[in-house]
Design an enzyme around this catalytic site. Structure first.
Site, PDB file in Angstrom:
ATOM      1  N   GLN A  53       0.772  -1.246   0.000  1.00  0.00           N
ATOM      2  CA  GLN A  53       0.000   0.000   0.000  1.00  0.00           C
ATOM      3  C   GLN A  53       0.804   1.298   0.000  1.00  0.00           C
ATOM      4  O   GLN A  53       0.524   2.199  -0.788  1.00  0.00           O
ATOM      5  CB  GLN A  53      -0.959   0.020   1.196  1.00  0.00           C
ATOM      6  N   GLU A  67       0.849  -0.864   8.646  1.00  0.00           N
ATOM      7  CA  GLU A  67      -0.031   0.276   8.928  1.00  0.00           C
ATOM      8  C   GLU A  67      -0.252   0.529  10.420  1.00  0.00           C
ATOM      9  O   GLU A  67       0.028   1.609  10.933  1.00  0.00           O
ATOM     10  CB  GLU A  67      -1.369   0.060   8.223  1.00  0.00           C
ATOM     11  N   ASP A  73       0.267   3.904   5.996  1.00  0.00           N
ATOM     12  CA  ASP A  73       0.648   3.484   4.649  1.00  0.00           C
ATOM     13  C   ASP A  73       0.383   4.580   3.620  1.00  0.00           C
ATOM     14  O   ASP A  73       1.304   5.138   3.038  1.00  0.00           O
ATOM     15  CB  ASP A  73      -0.120   2.215   4.263  1.00  0.00           C
ATOM     16  N   GLY A 107      -8.870  21.367  18.441  1.00  0.00           N
ATOM     17  CA  GLY A 107      -8.544  22.737  18.055  1.00  0.00           C
ATOM     18  C   GLY A 107      -9.064  23.711  19.093  1.00  0.00           C
ATOM     19  O   GLY A 107      -9.461  23.327  20.195  1.00  0.00           O
ATOM     20  N   GLY A 108      -9.093  24.976  18.740  1.00  0.00           N
ATOM     21  CA  GLY A 108      -9.538  25.990  19.683  1.00  0.00           C
ATOM     22  C   GLY A 108     -11.052  26.079  19.798  1.00  0.00           C
ATOM     23  O   GLY A 108     -11.564  26.787  20.670  1.00  0.00           O
TER      24      GLY A 108
END
Length: 480
Positions: free
Chosen positions: A71, A193, A222, A301-302
């Site tokens: 892959q 993977e 991968d 995140g914020g």
């Protein structure tokens, strides 16, 4: 009088010389045109007059020698092929890429695992241990621009194709490799993977706080590393225009996963200065440890976010929506979920005040979303700029007509397995339109490459066949 005549004659000669000088100066005009050319694109060709999409592919003329399998490597070379590179995939006679037979759903046909990672390529079967086979590979090395491999550490060297030998054959060759780890204590370890996800920081930060580490459904180890390698190859090709020489390009799977997990490394450093207030465990009064924790569906995140149930969740495992309580649209959120008083309540009016109450806020939002389908939530929230996203199943994505129109999902016809769906090029260029062509059958282009690319004669081709270098059947006959 004689002096006057001489003076006149001298003046005429001077005039003639002056006129000749003027003619010479006029001849310098082409130099001005050269200067104009440089100013137009810094010495690059003038803009094509052909319509966009008809001036050739972005990587047209680039030749890739593809030693990859499974892959990570095939992801890289397929992307280069979509951009127009000529990718020549070397496979073992009679066997080929191991994924041709893995997870097979149609008897005696290449599996989807193989077909969906090897579009737009040509396949040649070569036995690298056979002297004639090695000769073929060396001629391909001289012909190609880039060699891509994702063998186990040291495998290419053991085949006799060390960096030094390859560079001696072709000093302009770029050798690009996917490995599990970069230089260090683990560089000789084999990686797949899920190992990459675990060693690159993804698994330790994925899952719920009170549960075990989890791997993701996305193949970030991968396919993610293959995408990183493709960028490295394009950069090396661009640098070669200046230096004239090739170089080694390495993309380690651990490095690629960590790059995609950079926000978690960010949070690891923030822990030294106090709790991570946007994580829901902060509002629940649960202390943080020494490492970035697993945070369930926290946004990372914020802007706080969470996955909430929608109408029909009892029977549909994907009847959910991701809902972000973005600060600029907080008042609209309050109106939509039926909590207008939260707009002025000091416990909810500001982002800082909401942080200790995120669990309560998302529980309240969920009470509203459970009265709507996930698409109805989208229809209500999107016009108000409230960021929400439905949890789309693979079935829904496969049937999405908009993805078909953009070429993100493509139907391909195959000679042995029939029609199937695949993912198209996720990167769209306006002047290099990608076409998805079916993956090659094992050794489908062997004779074509030997004769038309490498220039072997009919007599030489017959000798190669009898040597067992390109077919499993002839190989067995030679052994007998």
């Amino acid at each position: 009088m004689a002096k006057a005549k001489k003076a006149k004659a001298g003046a005429k000669r001077t005039a003639r010389k002056t006129s000749r000088k003027v003619v010479k100066l006029a001849a310098r005009k082409p130099a001005k045109a050269t200067g104009a050319k440089k100013a137009n694109g810094n010495g690059l060709p003038r803009p094509s007059a052909k319509p966009y999409g008809q001036a050739g592919k972005a990587l047209e003329g680039v030749k890739i020698l593809d030693f990859t399998h499974v892959q990570s490597g095939p992801t890289c070379t397929q992307l280069l092929a979509w951009f127009g590179a000529d990718v020549i995939k070397i496979e073992r006679p009679g066997i080929g890429d191991i994924t041709r037979g893995q997870l097979r759903d149609v008897p005696n046909a290449d599996s989807l695992y193989f077909t969906m990672l090897n579009h737009n390529k040509r396949s040649i079967t070569v036995d690298s241990k056979n002297p004639k086979g090695k000769e073929i590979i060396e001629r391909l090395i001289k012909y190609c621009d880039v060699l891509v491999e994702n063998f186990a550490p040291g495998a290419l060297d053991r085949m006799g194709f060390t960096w030094e030998h390859i560079h001696k054959l072709n000093p302009r060759m770029i050798v690009a490799s996917v490995k599990g780890f970069g230089p260090g204590p683990y560089e000789d370890c084999k990686v797949y993977e899920n190992i990459a996800q675990c060693t690159g920081g993804s698994a330790s930060t994925t899952g719920f706080r009170d549960g075990p580490p989890l791997v993701t459904g996305a193949q970030i180890g991968d396919s993610g590393t293959g995408l990183h390698l493709a960028l490295g190859i394009v950069a090396a090709l661009y640098q070669r225009n200046r230096t004239g020489r090739g170089q080694k390009v390495l993309a380690a799977m651990q490095d690629g996963v960590l790059n995609l997990c950079r926000v978690k490394l960010r949070d690891q450093q923030r822990l030294k200065h106090g709790p991570l207030t946007e994580y829901s465990q902060y509002g629940e009064g649960i202390p943080f440890g020494e490492a970035t924790p697993r945070a369930g569906n926290d946004s990372g995140g914020g802007q706080p976010g969470w996955i909430v149930k929608c109408k029909g969740w009892e029977n549909d495992p994907n009847a959910y929506v991701y809902f972000i309580t973005q600060a600029p649209v907080w008042e609209k959120i309050c109106d939509v979920i039926g909590k207008p008083e939260w707009k002025t309540d000091p416990d909810y009016a500001t982002p800082r005040a909401r942080l200790p109450r995120l669990r309560e806020i998302f529980d309240t939002i969920e009470q509203w979303t459970m009265t709507k389908t996930k698409l109805e939530v989208m229809e209500i929230c999107n016009p108000l700029d409230i960021p929400v996203g439905p949890i789309l199943s693979m079935k829904e994505l496969a049937e999405d007509e908009s993805l078909r129109k953009t070429g993100t999902v493509v139907e391909v016809d195959h000679p042995t397995r029939g029609k199937y769906l695949t993912v198209g090029n996720p990167i769209k260029l306006s002047d290099s339109i990608s076409e998805v062509k079916r993956s090659p059958l094992l050794g489908e282009h062997t004779e074509e490459i030997l004769t038309k690319v490498l220039g072997y004669s009919a007599k030489e081709l017959a000798e190669i066949k009898s040597s067992g270098a390109i077919t499993a059947e002839d190989k067995k006959k030679a052994a007998a």
